[in-house]
Scaffold this active site. Structure first.
Site, short mmCIF file in Angstrom:
data_model
loop_
_atom_site.label_atom_id
_atom_site.label_comp_id
_atom_site.label_asym_id
_atom_site.label_seq_id
_atom_site.Cartn_x
_atom_site.Cartn_y
_atom_site.Cartn_z
CG PHE A 139 64.03 129.46 -4.26
CD1 PHE A 139 62.80 129.79 -3.58
CD2 PHE A 139 64.21 129.27 -5.56
CE1 PHE A 139 61.89 130.12 -4.54
CE2 PHE A 139 63.15 129.68 -6.64
CZ PHE A 139 61.89 130.15 -5.95
CG ASP A 224 68.66 123.36 -8.04
OD1 ASP A 224 68.86 123.91 -9.02
OD2 ASP A 224 67.57 123.74 -7.50
CE LYS A 253 67.84 131.44 -11.32
NZ LYS A 253 67.04 132.40 -11.28
C1 LIG Z 1 68.65 126.76 -7.59
C2 LIG Z 1 67.40 127.14 -8.06
N1 LIG Z 1 66.49 126.04 -8.32
C3 LIG Z 1 65.41 126.21 -9.08
C4 LIG Z 1 64.90 127.55 -9.36
C5 LIG Z 1 63.76 127.65 -10.10
O1 LIG Z 1 63.81 128.04 -11.26
P1 LIG Z 1 62.78 128.62 -12.16
O2 LIG Z 1 62.50 130.09 -11.50
O3 LIG Z 1 63.27 128.68 -13.60
O4 LIG Z 1 61.66 127.83 -12.23
C6 LIG Z 1 65.73 128.71 -8.88
C7 LIG Z 1 65.41 129.77 -9.44
O5 LIG Z 1 65.70 131.06 -8.76
C8 LIG Z 1 66.86 128.58 -8.33
O6 LIG Z 1 67.63 129.54 -8.11
#
Ligand SMILES: Cc1ncc(COP(=O)(O)O)c(C=O)c1O
Length: 404
Positions: A139, A224, A253
């Site tokens: 994700f 990520d 986050k």
């Molecule tokens: C690993 C990862 N990357 C990207 C995102 C996307 O972040 P945002 O919801 O701040 O756009 C998330 C959100 O849960 C995530 O867990």
């Protein structure tokens, strides 16, 4: 339900786009690891707004920093200098080893930036590479680029066609990775711990395989760390635990403790291929967000928070393993530091309301997983209290056979 709560819900039902299935609780106040609803009930927060409220709620230093900054200057745009963006980039560089930062406003935007910078790297070198390798159960966000490297068909299908050239391989399967990557691969993108996918840490041997494939094909590595980074696992970034040396890293986050921010960090080699005007964001890295992030990093690093998470994490793991032994519905416990998943042998949906009824906040992900992402400031005693409540919630669900 009081009239006030009913009003909140009916106003949203009438005017807010219905993309979220919310739990019927209205929070109005927080303090540390505790939240209070509009009826004055207290909850122990083991989710921190999905890994965002890193310093808990209404943290005195963070509240003060944000208030002071709001009274001084919030936003001027990236047309001008301000004193805080460089300071934040420098702090992130020393924490990650990646010397350049681009600031944006969310995790998805950070991933988006990393994908664009990877494409730009190969374009500048005069050998454009069209493909990206991503992992199953990944994700990365909901924008078109980040969604294109997110595997879940439920999120993807209604919005196709997405970016072409994305190949998905199972996590922790080096042979599949080797087969998918080639000299057409611009980048491999991976979450060191797959968060939304059910709290699934990559193995160090898969980390080594990723590094080997990157060396052989030249593909860049995007880690990520939006969910797993910034101390959550007891080290600044979990990719280092796996022996990964990313060329690009996405953050979001926890970085500003609840003020929206995202960051794409990168090596000098990547940074050198990017020119003025290639990418941008009106809000990205404004004074308010940078001030909040600097305050969070002060607490995490100088305040010694990261150092204590490893110890607390071992205590959580012990407690969760004991819980798993006592509860027939728990199949597996996965995680590190302060990110944990309890994988059940059934849909985890009923655990969330049962937990709320026991005044503890968790969420469900990947259908069968109860996820814990407590604030990084949580104490051992607070964790014990929260986990006792969760234990009671699991008993309730098991007793009711899931009909809660
Ligand atoms: C690993 C990862 N990357 C990207 C995102 C996307 O972040 P945002 O919801 O701040 O756009 C998330 C959100 O849960 C995530 O867990």
């Amino acid at each position: 339900m009081t009239t006030e709560v009913a009003d909140v819900q009916s106003l949203e039902a009438r005017y807010v786009l219905q993309t979220y299935r919310r739990s019927p609780v209205t929070f109005v106040r927080g303090e540390g690891v505790r939240l209070y609803d509009s009826e004055g009930r207290e909850y122990l927060d083991l989710l921190s707004g999905i890994g965002v409220a890193s310093l808990g709620h209404a943290h005195p230093a963070l509240s003060r920093a944000i208030a002071e900054q709001a009274q001084t200057l919030i936003h001027t745009s990236n047309l001008f200098f301000h004193p805080l963006q460089g300071q934040l980039a420098e702090r992130l560089a020393s924490l990650s080893g990646l010397p350049r930062a681009f600031f944006c406003n969310s995790g998805a935007e950070a991933v988006e930036a990393c994908l664009k910078f990877a494409r730009r790297y190969w374009y500048t070198r005069g050998e454009p590479r069209p493909e990206i390798v991503a992992l199953e159960e990944s994700f990365h966000g909901r924008t078109f680029g980040s969604l294109s490297v997110t595997s879940d068909e439920h999120y993807r299908t209604p919005f196709g066609p997405l970016l072409s050239g994305v190949r998905f391989v199972p996590a922790n399967d080096p042979a599949a990775l080797r087969a998918a990557a080639s000299t057409s691969t611009a980048a491999i993108i991976a979450e060191p711990i797959q968060g939304e996918g059910g709290v699934r840490p990559l193995t160090p041997s898969f980390g080594a395989a990723i590094m080997e494939v990157c060396r052989q094909t030249g593909a860049l590595l995007i880690a990520d760390e939006v969910q797993s980074g910034l101390g959550r696992t007891g080290v600044p970034f979990y990719s280092s635990t796996l022996g990964m040396k990313p060329d690009l890293m996405s953050l979001g986050k926890a970085l500003a403790g609840g003020v929206p921010i995202g960051a794409a960090l990168m090596s000098d080699e990547v940074a050198r291929t990017i020119s003025f005007g290639d990418h941008g964001s009106t809000y990205g890295g404004n004074l308010l967000a940078c001030r909040a992030a600097l305050c969070v990093l002060d607490q995490l690093v100088e305040g010694g928070l990261i150092a204590q998470i490893g110890r607390i994490g071992r205590r959580v793991e012990e407690r969760l393993q004991a819980m798993a032994a006592a509860h027939p519905s728990v199949k597996q416990v996965r995680g590190a530091g302060l990110i944990w998943g309890l994988d059940l042998n059934r849909d985890a949906t009923p655990v969330v309301p049962a937990a709320l009824s026991r005044s503890v906040i968790v969420n469900r992900t990947a259908e069968t997983v109860v996820r814990l992402l407590p604030p990084l400031v949580i104490s051992g005693d607070e964790l014990d209290e929260g986990l006792e409540r969760l234990d009671a919630a699991l008993s309730l669900v098991e007793a009711e056979g899931g009909s809660h």
